[in-house]
Design a protein around this motif. Structure first.
Motif, PDB file in Angstrom:
ATOM      1  N   ALA A 168      -8.861 -75.702 -28.812  1.00 47.95           N
ATOM      2  CA  ALA A 168      -8.731 -77.447 -28.714  1.00 47.95           C
ATOM      3  C   ALA A 168      -9.508 -78.138 -27.103  1.00 47.95           C
ATOM      4  CB  ALA A 168      -7.515 -77.222 -29.101  1.00 47.95           C
ATOM      5  N   ARG A 169      -8.904 -77.274 -25.979  1.00 43.45           N
ATOM      6  CA  ARG A 169      -8.740 -77.852 -24.715  1.00 43.45           C
ATOM      7  C   ARG A 169     -10.341 -77.832 -25.101  1.00 43.45           C
ATOM      8  NH1 ARG A 169      -9.878 -76.307 -19.901  1.00 43.45           N
ATOM      9  NH2 ARG A 169      -8.417 -77.531 -17.990  1.00 43.45           N
ATOM     10  N   ASN A 170     -11.427 -77.081 -24.968  1.00 49.87           N
ATOM     11  CA  ASN A 170     -12.500 -77.627 -24.565  1.00 49.87           C
ATOM     12  C   ASN A 170     -13.036 -78.378 -25.701  1.00 49.87           C
ATOM     13  OD1 ASN A 170     -12.445 -74.441 -22.873  1.00 49.87           O
ATOM     14  ND2 ASN A 170     -12.856 -73.417 -24.952  1.00 49.87           N
ATOM     15  N   LEU A 182      -4.921 -84.128 -22.688  1.00 49.49           N
ATOM     16  CA  LEU A 182      -5.155 -82.775 -21.757  1.00 49.49           C
ATOM     17  C   LEU A 182      -4.153 -82.421 -21.861  1.00 49.49           C
ATOM     18  CD1 LEU A 182      -8.389 -83.238 -19.962  1.00 49.49           C
ATOM     19  CD2 LEU A 182      -8.262 -81.555 -21.939  1.00 49.49           C
ATOM     20  N   ASP A 183      -3.038 -83.056 -20.781  1.00 50.40           N
ATOM     21  CA  ASP A 183      -1.402 -83.209 -20.611  1.00 50.40           C
ATOM     22  C   ASP A 183      -0.895 -81.896 -22.166  1.00 50.40           C
ATOM     23  OD1 ASP A 183      -1.734 -83.950 -17.954  1.00 50.40           O
ATOM     24  OD2 ASP A 183      -0.597 -85.291 -17.962  1.00 50.40           O
ATOM     25  N   ALA A 184      -0.832 -82.604 -22.843  1.00 52.69           N
ATOM     26  CA  ALA A 184      -0.418 -81.650 -23.908  1.00 52.69           C
ATOM     27  C   ALA A 184      -0.467 -80.985 -24.871  1.00 52.69           C
ATOM     28  CB  ALA A 184      -0.204 -83.080 -25.088  1.00 52.69           C
ATOM     29  N   ALA A 187       0.271 -77.797 -21.805  1.00 54.02           N
ATOM     30  CA  ALA A 187       1.449 -77.729 -21.984  1.00 54.02           C
ATOM     31  C   ALA A 187       1.267 -77.157 -22.903  1.00 54.02           C
ATOM     32  CB  ALA A 187       2.294 -79.066 -22.589  1.00 54.02           C
ATOM     33  N   GLN A 188       0.933 -76.770 -24.224  1.00 56.52           N
ATOM     34  CA  GLN A 188       1.055 -75.929 -25.275  1.00 56.52           C
ATOM     35  C   GLN A 188       0.022 -74.595 -24.937  1.00 56.52           C
ATOM     36  OE1 GLN A 188      -0.790 -77.970 -28.542  1.00 56.52           O
ATOM     37  NE2 GLN A 188       0.962 -78.773 -29.733  1.00 56.52           N
ATOM     38  N   LEU A 189      -0.930 -74.633 -24.204  1.00 60.38           N
ATOM     39  CA  LEU A 189      -1.506 -73.653 -23.635  1.00 60.38           C
ATOM     40  C   LEU A 189      -1.043 -72.801 -22.398  1.00 60.38           C
ATOM     41  CD1 LEU A 189      -4.407 -71.890 -23.300  1.00 60.38           C
ATOM     42  CD2 LEU A 189      -5.277 -73.548 -21.950  1.00 60.38           C
ATOM     43  N   GLY A 263     -18.503 -76.448 -20.541  1.00 63.38           N
ATOM     44  CA  GLY A 263     -18.241 -76.415 -21.142  1.00 63.38           C
ATOM     45  C   GLY A 263     -16.966 -75.011 -21.915  1.00 63.38           C
ATOM     46  N   ARG A 264     -16.397 -74.531 -21.016  1.00 62.61           N
ATOM     47  CA  ARG A 264     -15.185 -73.782 -21.690  1.00 62.61           C
ATOM     48  C   ARG A 264     -14.501 -73.498 -20.964  1.00 62.61           C
ATOM     49  NH1 ARG A 264     -19.289 -71.040 -19.792  1.00 62.61           N
ATOM     50  NH2 ARG A 264     -19.752 -69.236 -18.671  1.00 62.61           N
ATOM     51  N   THR A 265     -13.100 -73.356 -20.760  1.00 62.30           N
ATOM     52  CA  THR A 265     -12.148 -72.884 -20.035  1.00 62.30           C
ATOM     53  C   THR A 265     -12.351 -71.321 -19.201  1.00 62.30           C
ATOM     54  OG1 THR A 265     -10.805 -73.641 -21.476  1.00 62.30           O
ATOM     55  CG2 THR A 265      -9.098 -72.725 -19.650  1.00 62.30           C
ATOM     56  N   LEU A 266     -12.575 -71.624 -17.866  1.00 62.91           N
ATOM     57  CA  LEU A 266     -12.983 -70.659 -16.970  1.00 62.91           C
ATOM     58  C   LEU A 266     -12.209 -69.455 -16.845  1.00 62.91           C
ATOM     59  CD1 LEU A 266     -15.957 -71.743 -15.690  1.00 62.91           C
ATOM     60  CD2 LEU A 266     -15.734 -70.572 -17.215  1.00 62.91           C
ATOM     61  N   SER A 267     -10.791 -70.091 -16.563  1.00 63.36           N
ATOM     62  CA  SER A 267      -9.515 -69.473 -15.990  1.00 63.36           C
ATOM     63  C   SER A 267      -8.497 -69.095 -17.431  1.00 63.36           C
ATOM     64  CB  SER A 267      -9.135 -69.842 -15.117  1.00 63.36           C
ATOM     65  OG  SER A 267      -9.884 -70.143 -13.731  1.00 63.36           O
TER      66      SER A 267
END
Length: 379
Positions: A168-170, A182-184, A187-189, A263-267
């Motif tokens: 979802a973030r990506n 993105l904050d929301a 906050a779930q992630l 294109g993706r979350t790296l951390s």
């Protein structure tokens, strides 16, 4: 804490599962060897057992792909077992096109596959895992998550939720979502990431302790040193869960531009790795010989079986596919003796019955052939 409850399958029935149209087999022993030619369906029987627990089974196959070729309907696996609730009947099946498995326990529909973990835990070691130490980190994460799931039934759902929220973030990053959106999502992630990492870390600690305890047994399997490594885990040292969540949320905010470009979350814990070392030689397991890597993996699986029995309060069912063929006679004999001492039910496969000559007398050897499954008769 009392002795773990002894769990054992008593019978197994398959319908339109892989190469089987219909087959039933009695499993009235703790140690069971399935002997037959390559392609006879030995591993398919192990896969059927692996469908009796949470997750996607030992082959991680799509449910429609498990159905026997040319079968008109879906597949099913039925089992009778002795476990925490006495004799229990479990049925698992899938209809073509259905979104998931249908699970019935003593005739009642189960709410989810996690309910299966209340009755039995299933562990496995496969030839495909021989390259675990030299393969990609993702393979080791999946391996570790299977280990965690056996001791923490909620872990599978947390990992699935983490992966869903990362996607979802990506997607929001790719579509240029607002900072508030993105904050929301972040906050779930953050709490999901912390929960997954903590569960992995706890299981690794339990395994480390059990592996150290194995030294006193004199087993001919080298001692493995294991650790959960990665930027996320390095930051986690010395921080509380709430502090780690705050740190990860701040990091996600700071790295939005980088992650959008990539294109993706790296951390995060989805990038972590299970580090395994051959302690006696003080070297990474990936640099050990093929035989040493196999022995390290067996020692790790045996330690995990003990941890599972203690934490779950029930002995797991262990599936060993083609393990005996890759061990020298001394290690093979030691493995069988250790399995007998642990009191597990173990289903093993092999192409030659002579590989199982050192099994205890009360063990069961079955011949698997296209004509069916029957007790093995020497000669």
């Amino acid at each position: 804490m009392g002795e773990p409850i002894q769990v054992a399958l008593r019978s197994l029935s398959l319908t339109d599962f892989r190469n089987y149209t219909q087959v039933s087999v009695s499993l009235g022993a703790r140690l069971v060897a399935l002997v037959g030619d390559n392609g006879a369906g030995k591993t398919n029987l192990l896969e059927a057992v692996s469908q009796l627990t949470a997750g996607r089974g030992l082959r991680r196959a799509q449910l429609d792909d498990i159905r026997r070729k040319d079968a008109d309907t879906g597949w099913s696996v039925a089992a009778r077992l002795d476990g925490p609730f006495g004799e229990t009947r479990i049925g698992v099946g899938h209809a073509p096109g259905a979104p998931g498995r249908r699970i019935r326990i003593d005739g009642a529909d189960a709410r989810s596959s996690e309910q299966l973990l209340e009755h039995m835990r299933v562990l496995w070691l496969l030839p495909a895992m021989d390259g675990l130490f030299t393969g990609p980190a993702g393979d080791r994460r999946r391996f570790l998550d299977r280990l965690v799931l056996a001791v923490d039934p909620g872990h599978g759902r947390r990992v699935a939720d983490l992966e869903k929220t990362l996607r979802a973030r990506n997607r929001v990053l790719d579509e240029g979502g607002t900072p508030a959106f993105l904050d929301a999502v972040e906050a779930q992630l953050a709490p999901l990431a912390v929960a997954v990492s903590c569960a992995r870390k706890e299981t690794v600690a339990l395994l480390q302790a059990r592996i150290r305890a194995q030294d006193d047994l004199g087993l001919p399997f080298p001692r493995a040193g294991i650790a959960l490594v990665g930027d996320f885990e390095a930051e986690a040292d010395g921080q509380s869960a709430s502090e780690l969540e705050d740190w990860y949320r701040d990091l996600l905010v700071a790295m939005r531009g980088r992650d959008r470009a990539a294109g993706r979350t790296l951390s995060g814990p989805h990038r972590s790795d299970l580090e395994v070392r051959h302690l006696a030689k003080d070297m990474p397991a990936a640099l050990a010989s093929t035989g040493e890597q196999k022995a390290l993996l067996i020692g790790l699986v045996l330690a995990h079986a003990e941890v599972t029995a203690v934490t779950a309060g029930m002995t797991p069912v262990l599936l060993l596919d083609e393990v005996a063929a890759h061990l020298d006679p001394g290690r093979r004999k030691a493995l069988f003796a250790r399995l007998a001492d642990l009191g597990l039910q173990v289903l093993m496969t092999g192409t030659d019955a002579r590989l199982f000559a050192d099994l205890p007398p009360e063990s069961l050897i079955l011949k698997v052939a296209s004509s069916g499954i029957s007790p093995y008769i020497e000669g």
